[in-house]
Design an enzyme around this catalytic site. Structure first.
Site, PDB file in Angstrom:
ATOM      1  N   ASP A 155      -7.397   5.800 -22.578  1.00 18.64           N
ATOM      2  CA  ASP A 155      -6.173   6.587 -22.715  1.00 18.64           C
ATOM      3  C   ASP A 155      -6.040   7.609 -21.595  1.00 18.64           C
ATOM      4  O   ASP A 155      -5.098   8.409 -21.588  1.00 18.64           O
ATOM      5  CB  ASP A 155      -6.119   7.289 -24.074  1.00 18.64           C
ATOM      6  CG  ASP A 155      -7.289   8.250 -24.269  1.00 18.64           C
ATOM      7  OD1 ASP A 155      -8.161   8.342 -23.375  1.00 18.64           O
ATOM      8  OD2 ASP A 155      -7.325   8.904 -25.330  1.00 18.64           O
TER       9      ASP A 155
ATOM     10  N   ASP B  52     -23.642  15.752 -25.631  1.00 18.88           N
ATOM     11  CA  ASP B  52     -22.382  16.460 -25.904  1.00 18.88           C
ATOM     12  C   ASP B  52     -22.672  17.962 -25.906  1.00 18.88           C
ATOM     13  O   ASP B  52     -22.827  18.586 -26.952  1.00 18.88           O
ATOM     14  CB  ASP B  52     -21.807  15.999 -27.247  1.00 18.88           C
ATOM     15  CG  ASP B  52     -20.487  16.683 -27.559  1.00 18.88           C
ATOM     16  OD1 ASP B  52     -19.830  17.170 -26.613  1.00 18.88           O
ATOM     17  OD2 ASP B  52     -20.132  16.749 -28.749  1.00 18.88           O
TER      18      ASP B  52
ATOM     19  N   ASP C 137       0.824  -1.210   0.000  1.00 21.84           N
ATOM     20  CA  ASP C 137       0.000   0.000   0.000  1.00 21.84           C
ATOM     21  C   ASP C 137       0.861   1.263   0.000  1.00 21.84           C
ATOM     22  O   ASP C 137       0.741   2.131   0.867  1.00 21.84           O
ATOM     23  CB  ASP C 137      -0.970   0.001   1.190  1.00 21.84           C
ATOM     24  CG  ASP C 137      -2.224  -0.806   0.896  1.00 21.84           C
ATOM     25  OD1 ASP C 137      -2.227  -1.554  -0.097  1.00 21.84           O
ATOM     26  OD2 ASP C 137      -3.199  -0.689   1.657  1.00 21.84           O
TER      27      ASP C 137
ATOM     28  N   ASP D  94     -12.458   5.251 -20.255  1.00 26.95           N
ATOM     29  CA  ASP D  94     -11.463   6.201 -20.771  1.00 26.95           C
ATOM     30  C   ASP D  94     -10.085   5.542 -20.775  1.00 26.95           C
ATOM     31  O   ASP D  94      -9.250   5.811 -19.916  1.00 26.95           O
ATOM     32  CB  ASP D  94     -11.479   7.457 -19.899  1.00 26.95           C
ATOM     33  CG  ASP D  94     -10.440   8.485 -20.336  1.00 26.95           C
ATOM     34  OD1 ASP D  94     -10.026   8.439 -21.509  1.00 26.95           O
ATOM     35  OD2 ASP D  94     -10.048   9.322 -19.504  1.00 26.95           O
TER      36      ASP D  94
ATOM     37  N   SER E 298      -7.480  10.324 -20.867  1.00 28.26           N
ATOM     38  CA  SER E 298      -7.415  11.718 -21.321  1.00 28.26           C
ATOM     39  C   SER E 298      -8.439  12.600 -20.625  1.00 28.26           C
ATOM     40  O   SER E 298      -8.414  13.810 -20.767  1.00 28.26           O
ATOM     41  CB  SER E 298      -7.664  11.766 -22.837  1.00 28.26           C
ATOM     42  OG  SER E 298      -8.976  11.288 -23.132  1.00 28.26           O
TER      43      SER E 298
ATOM     44  N   HIS F 259      -3.580  -2.289  -2.592  1.00 27.33           N
ATOM     45  CA  HIS F 259      -3.678  -1.101  -3.437  1.00 27.33           C
ATOM     46  C   HIS F 259      -2.672  -1.117  -4.580  1.00 27.33           C
ATOM     47  O   HIS F 259      -2.706  -0.217  -5.425  1.00 27.33           O
ATOM     48  CB  HIS F 259      -3.498   0.169  -2.602  1.00 27.33           C
ATOM     49  CG  HIS F 259      -4.761   0.602  -1.921  1.00 27.33           C
ATOM     50  ND1 HIS F 259      -5.573   1.597  -2.416  1.00 27.33           N
ATOM     51  CD2 HIS F 259      -5.360   0.155  -0.795  1.00 27.33           C
ATOM     52  CE1 HIS F 259      -6.609   1.751  -1.619  1.00 27.33           C
ATOM     53  NE2 HIS F 259      -6.505   0.883  -0.633  1.00 27.33           N
TER      54      HIS F 259
END
Length: 714
Positions: free
Chosen positions: A652, A690, A210, A650, A654, A243
């Protein structure tokens, strides 16, 4: 005669004065003891609040994984494109082949600009490099991405040569220092090195997992530990913690930290960290007498098997290999906390409620946007709730299982497959906790691992001829704690873990006699300036603030629970019923009657107007975020889960999801829900959320997709 009388009066006066002084001292002592007892009671209540909320969050993480695992088993890709997407999205933990990883890392292609003023590394590393890193991090400098990738590349090569259980001897050094959880708190690591000295040929260290998450400098902690590991490979030893797992990192901050600090090469760095984590050793043995592992043991822990496991297969311990179709029914009963007999007893009446194949739902016309939006909301909520019930992401508490029965249900009557046994072994040593009672049972508080009793500890010690165990995994107020007749030692090195002043950090030193010597500390300077009362009050305030957020997040469920006690619909219930109802909803195991004065205003008649009380909670949270309270409640309850889902999609990292990724994700949900929605309908839905029309979906837009957030109306 006169003088004798005067002496007698003086004597009586002195005696009375002494008696009064003695009575005053007794009163002061009694007052002080009551004062200290009240402080201790407040401290224990505060501690219990923090731990209950923390463990509930860990339980949510495992349940969320179970939820996605279930959806995956029910989803059949209709094309190679969908199959590729699902593979990237949910099986990102699969190992790269050696050549692919070498090509992927490719740190040599990254140039270090002349303007870079941070530390430089060259391999093989020398002690001067470690010193330079320490100084640079103290000055808040950042190591260049090329050096980070190079360091991870060399660390991985070294770790691959190590056994699953490291062996350390006190014969080669004066003593061995064992440190517990650090959780990204760099100041604690600096203080340990300041007090105890840097790793060296005469100063051995074992860091018991951890290292990352929750703290803000997990990356720097790992870089320092990996640097010393390469400089002193025989003196520095690292164990894997629960972890050191990329699925856990998605929720608790390490993934986000890496991407914020390395925006260009963050994806490569994260991928390398994932692979390095799976090569970390699982345990350490000192002089063949002291076993050090992160979480604990179970009644099935087998050190011989642990030594033979191919540990790099387990990129995430939360992921287990797909099970056979024939076992799925038994597994789903286990997930819901039901035994086979209970499921059979339920008969056909329970089948419709937990139907795996919902009835088809015909979508309304896309021309009526409002009607379509309402339909989406209702259908998603109904079917997600069904899925949650199937995988126990619900408000109901499953019936408690013993640990052995949990395992037998999970795998049926047939012997466990080798990979299942191995997975269970690793899960137990990373996630388990000791308990004072005898036996071994499933750890449903955390959601993974087990609780093991003194008899289980004694059995393991006797079987492998050990003196005692050292583990971490649990925050302790003094930084360490013995249990099981001093045969199990918990060591925790992250001070001020919950709040400034909440706990000390500690490390333990073992010499050739293996007698533990403890060093405690507080890394935060302001904590030393606070009195005991100020420290407890500060921590208490933070704990109750977190608890009020938790209460607010369950407003709707609380109202339903309160109404069950309010048969006449008066809007008022007794304080005793309030405590019972709150526990039935939150299931944190807290002493609500004792906490009530901090949460509920005192009433003369012992009755609570629960609607006004909930309104007060809403006002407190609304003052922090300008969002309608009905939506804010849902955000508080689901935000961590949804953010984790967002980061899974997500790939990548980003901070944006492409239209294609969202479309494929929606297909995953709608396929299981059996919603008849055309590709054109999904495309229209994507375009409608969007808001900024940039062709991507950010986190707030993602929340809007599930109707959890909308802009405040003027």
């Amino acid at each position: 005669m006169g003088s004798g009388s005067s002496v007698n009066v003086d004597y009586k006066y002195s005696l009375q004065k002494s008696e009064n002084a003695f009575k005053a001292a007794v009163l002061i002592q009694q007052w002080y003891r009551r004062y200290v007892a009240r402080l201790e009671m407040r401290r224990r209540c505060t501690w219990r609040i923090f731990q209950s909320i923390e463990y509930a969050c860990e339980q949510d993480q495992i349940k969320l994984h179970n939820f996605f695992s279930y959806l995956m088993e029910q989803f059949t890709p209709s094309s190679s494109k969908e199959r590729d997407f699902i593979s990237r999205m949910f099986i990102s933990g699969e190992s790269y082949k050696e050549a692919e990883l070498e090509k992927y890392c490719d740190y040599e292609s990254i140039e270090v600009p002349d303007s870079y003023t941070g530390p430089h590394l060259s391999f093989p590393l020398l002690p001067d490099h470690a010193t330079a890193l320490l100084e640079a991090f103290k000055q808040k400098q950042q190591l260049h991405a090329r050096y980070v990738l190079n360091l991870l590349h060399e660390t991985r090569k070294h770790l691959k040569q190590l056994p699953n259980i490291s062996h350390v001897s006190t014969c080669y050094s004066e003593e061995v220092t064992v440190c517990g959880d650090l959780h990204g708190q760099l100041d604690d690591l600096f203080l340990i090195f300041y007090k105890n000295g840097l790793p060296s040929p005469s100063k051995s260290y074992v860091f018991n997992g951890d290292f990352v998450d929750r703290g803000k400098q997990s990356l720097e902690v790992l870089i320092i530990l990996f640097t010393f590991l390469l400089i002193y490979p025989k003196e520095v030893h690292l164990n894997r913690g629960n972890h050191e797992d990329h699925m856990v990192n998605l929720r608790y901050g390490f993934t986000k930290e890496v991407m914020q600090k390395y925006k260009v090469h963050g994806k490569k760095i994260l991928r390398m960290f994932q692979n390095v984590f799976c090569w970390l050793p699982l345990a350490t043995l000192i002089d063949q007498k002291v076993l050090i592992l992160h979480g604990g043991i179970s009644d099935t822990t087998d050190l011989d098997m642990l030594e033979k496991i191919q540990r790099d297969k387990f990129i995430s311990v939360l992921r287990m290999k797909k099970r056979k179709e024939s076992n799925r029914k038994v597994e789903m009963q286990d997930i819901n906390g039901e035994s086979k007999s209970e499921a059979d007893a339920a008969g056909h009446e329970a089948a419709p409620r937990l139907s795996l194949q919902p009835q088809p739902a015909q979508a309304p016309s896309m021309a009526n946007r409002l009607e379509f939006s309402r339909w989406i909301r209702q259908t998603v909520q109904e079917q997600i709730d069904t899925c949650r019930r199937l995988v126990d992401i619900s408000e109901s508490e499953p019936e408690e299982l013993t640990y052995s029965s949990s395992v037998s249900l999970k795998y049926g009557d047939e012997p466990c497959q080798p990979h299942q046994e191995e997975w269970q072994q690793i899960l137990d040593i990373l996630w388990s906790d000791p308990m004072p009672q005898e036996g071994c049972r499933a750890n449903k508080v955390r959601g993974g691992g087990c609780y093991f009793g003194p008899d289980v500890t004694e059995k393991i010690l006797e079987k492998y001829n050990l003196q005692f165990l050292i583990r971490s995994h649990e925050c302790k107020q003094e930084g360490y704690e013995f249990c099981h007749r001093r045969k199990v030692l918990t060591i925790f090195s992250a001070s001020n873990y919950y709040e400034i002043g909440s706990n000390r950090g500690a490390y333990v030193k073992l010499g050739p006699d293996l007698v533990p010597h403890f060093v405690q500390y507080q890394a935060n300077k302001s904590a030393h300036m606070l009195t005991m009362t100020q420290r407890i009050s500060r921590v208490e305030e933070s704990a109750f603030r977190a608890l009020r957020e938790k209460l607010f997040a369950h407003t709707s469920a609380l109202i339903s629970a309160f109404k069950a006690y309010d048969e006449d619909n008066t809007g008022r219930i007794t304080l005793s019923n309030w405590a019972t109802a709150v526990e039935s909803v939150l299931r944190l195991g807290l002493p609500w009657r004792m906490l009530r004065p901090q949460l509920v205003r005192s009433t003369e008649d012992g009755m609570l107007e629960y609607k006004s009380w909930l309104d007060d909670l809403a006002m407190e949270q609304r003052s922090q975020e300008h969002i309608q309270s009905s939506l804010l409640e849902v955000i508080y309850r689901n935000r961590s889960n949804l953010e984790t889902i967002f980061r899974i999609i997500d790939k990548d990292h980003s901070g944006l999801i492409s239209f294609e990724e969202f479309q494929q994700t929606w297909k995953l949900f709608s396929s299981h829900m059996n919603i008849e929605l055309t590709d054109d309908g999904i495309n229209d839905l994507v375009r409608s959320i969007d808001f900024n029309k940039d062709g991507n979906i950010d986190f707030n837009e993602f929340l809007e997709a599930f109707r959890l957030v909308r802009q405040c109306q003027a």
